[in-house]
Design a protein around this motif. Structure first.
Motif, PDB file in Angstrom:
ATOM      1  N   SER A 175       0.818  -1.218   0.000  1.00 54.38           N
ATOM      2  CA  SER A 175       0.000   0.000   0.000  1.00 54.38           C
ATOM      3  C   SER A 175       0.852   1.268   0.000  1.00 54.38           C
ATOM      4  O   SER A 175       0.362   2.352  -0.324  1.00 54.38           O
ATOM      5  CB  SER A 175      -0.879   0.019   1.251  1.00 54.38           C
ATOM      6  OG  SER A 175      -0.059   0.188   2.404  1.00 54.38           O
TER       7      SER A 175
ATOM      8  N   GLU B 168       8.336  -3.018  -5.518  1.00 55.96           N
ATOM      9  CA  GLU B 168       7.101  -3.807  -5.515  1.00 55.96           C
ATOM     10  C   GLU B 168       7.005  -4.584  -6.818  1.00 55.96           C
ATOM     11  O   GLU B 168       7.249  -4.032  -7.884  1.00 55.96           O
ATOM     12  CB  GLU B 168       5.895  -2.852  -5.348  1.00 55.96           C
ATOM     13  CG  GLU B 168       4.535  -3.475  -5.557  1.00 55.96           C
ATOM     14  CD  GLU B 168       4.273  -4.677  -4.643  1.00 55.96           C
ATOM     15  OE1 GLU B 168       4.400  -4.550  -3.420  1.00 55.96           O
ATOM     16  OE2 GLU B 168       3.951  -5.770  -5.185  1.00 55.96           O
TER      17      GLU B 168
ATOM     18  N   LEU C 189       7.741 -13.393  -3.491  1.00 62.53           N
ATOM     19  CA  LEU C 189       7.820 -14.256  -4.668  1.00 62.53           C
ATOM     20  C   LEU C 189       8.796 -13.660  -5.660  1.00 62.53           C
ATOM     21  O   LEU C 189       8.860 -12.441  -5.812  1.00 62.53           O
ATOM     22  CB  LEU C 189       6.434 -14.391  -5.312  1.00 62.53           C
ATOM     23  CG  LEU C 189       5.343 -14.952  -4.388  1.00 62.53           C
ATOM     24  CD1 LEU C 189       3.976 -14.871  -5.048  1.00 62.53           C
ATOM     25  CD2 LEU C 189       5.667 -16.390  -3.987  1.00 62.53           C
TER      26      LEU C 189
HETATM   27  N1  SAH Z   1       4.866  -2.848   3.313  1.00 62.68           N
HETATM   28  C1  SAH Z   1       3.514  -2.984   2.785  1.00 62.68           C
HETATM   29  C2  SAH Z   1       2.913  -4.338   3.025  1.00 62.68           C
HETATM   30  C3  SAH Z   1       3.627  -5.381   2.280  1.00 62.68           C
HETATM   31  S1  SAH Z   1       2.702  -6.791   1.752  1.00 62.68           S
HETATM   32  C4  SAH Z   1       2.596  -1.914   3.314  1.00 62.68           C
HETATM   33  O1  SAH Z   1       3.009  -1.099   4.135  1.00 62.68           O
HETATM   34  O2  SAH Z   1       1.450  -1.884   2.874  1.00 62.68           O
HETATM   35  C5  SAH Z   1       4.045  -7.502   0.854  1.00 62.68           C
HETATM   36  C6  SAH Z   1       4.254  -6.892  -0.498  1.00 62.68           C
HETATM   37  O3  SAH Z   1       5.461  -7.442  -1.008  1.00 62.68           O
HETATM   38  C7  SAH Z   1       3.174  -7.265  -1.507  1.00 62.68           C
HETATM   39  O4  SAH Z   1       2.661  -6.115  -2.104  1.00 62.68           O
HETATM   40  C8  SAH Z   1       3.901  -8.142  -2.518  1.00 62.68           C
HETATM   41  O5  SAH Z   1       3.427  -8.006  -3.841  1.00 62.68           O
HETATM   42  C9  SAH Z   1       5.319  -7.636  -2.396  1.00 62.68           C
HETATM   43  N2  SAH Z   1       6.354  -8.583  -2.829  1.00 62.68           N
HETATM   44  C10 SAH Z   1       6.378  -9.913  -2.683  1.00 62.68           C
HETATM   45  N3  SAH Z   1       7.506 -10.437  -3.202  1.00 62.68           N
HETATM   46  C11 SAH Z   1       8.229  -9.394  -3.681  1.00 62.68           C
HETATM   47  C12 SAH Z   1       9.482  -9.287  -4.349  1.00 62.68           C
HETATM   48  N4  SAH Z   1      10.231 -10.350  -4.651  1.00 62.68           N
HETATM   49  N5  SAH Z   1       9.911  -8.060  -4.702  1.00 62.68           N
HETATM   50  C13 SAH Z   1       9.176  -6.953  -4.442  1.00 62.68           C
HETATM   51  N6  SAH Z   1       7.971  -6.998  -3.817  1.00 62.68           N
HETATM   52  C14 SAH Z   1       7.493  -8.198  -3.441  1.00 62.68           C
END
Ligand code: SAH
Length: 215
Positions: free
Chosen positions: A89, A107, A208
């Motif tokens: 977010s 992201e 991922l």
């Molecule tokens: N910090 C965020 C919450 C993170 S939820 C906040 O304050 O709202 C985790 C996020 O990490 C997700 O949006 C997911 O898409 C992203 N994510 C997962 N694996 C990732 C990767 N390898 N590189 C970058 N982003 C990643």
């Protein structure tokens, strides 16, 4: 129109203190950043509850206590350059932006990255750069960081991220299986080597590899 009562925000601050957050700068940042700007419209009334909430692309905005706790563990100084993996977010990035000089946040969903970029711009977080990218493959051009925060669960901390840390740098990441719970791990890069501390149990969505194809 505010759909939450002022006492919700007061309770929010109290909850952070009661759960052990004591760094005044972190508490102030938590007070100043309007979490309602980062949750989905249908979750407005829950914006100040101490829970994670769903966002687009099947992801989540983290629980406020965990955001505050991880931020406190980073021991940020105003001159620090910070890398966040997992913009989601943009809420955590907004908190970091008030406590550090520069924030780069990665992201893997373009949709989330673009939305967070717009939001953070509107909220005046001019020191945050949102990049579509993969936290397992951070572009060399991003450079080195004083602090790194990973907000998605990793099986282990990639060597490449550790290499990105400046001397005396701190990295905080949820480490463990991608389903169920993980342990928050703090690494500090010292002259003698890496110092590893296991903190609390947490639950994050998985990190991922690769850029997401869907959106
Ligand atoms: N910090 C965020 C919450 C993170 S939820 C906040 O304050 O709202 C985790 C996020 O990490 C997700 O949006 C997911 O898409 C992203 N994510 C997962 N694996 C990732 C990767 N390898 N590189 C970058 N982003 C990643």
């Amino acid at each position: 129109m505010a759909v939450f009562a002022p006492q919700d925000k007061m309770m929010f601050q109290l909850t952070m203190r009661r759960r052990g957050i004591s760094d005044q700068a972190v508490l102030r940042a938590m007070e100043e950043v309007r979490r309602e700007a980062f949750v989905e419209p249908e979750d407005q009334t829950a914006a100040y509850a101490d829970t994670a909430l769903p966002i687009a692309c099947g992801q989540t905005i983290s629980q406020p206590f965990v955001v505050a706790y991880m931020t406190e563990q980073l021991q940020l100084k105003h001159h620090h350059r910070v890398l966040e993996i997992g913009t989601g977010s943009g809420y955590q990035a907004a908190i970091l932006s008030r406590l550090a000089a520069d924030v780069v946040t990665l992201e893997r969903f373009r949709f989330l990255a673009e939305r967070a970029r717009k939001r953070l711009g509107e909220l005046g977080c001019g020191n945050v750069e949102v990049l579509v990218g993969d936290g397992y493959d951070v572009p060399d051009s991003a450079g080195q960081f004083d602090r790194i925060i990973v907000t998605a669960a990793m099986d282990q901390i990639p060597e490449d991220l550790i290499r990105r840390l400046e001397p005396d740098g701190i990295l905080v990441a949820p480490v463990g299986p991608q389903t169920g719970s993980q342990t928050l791990v703090k690494l500090r890069k010292t002259a003698q080597g890496l110092e590893r501390t296991e903190l609390i149990g947490v639950r994050f969505v998985p990190a991922l590899p690769g850029i997401a194809r869907e959106m």
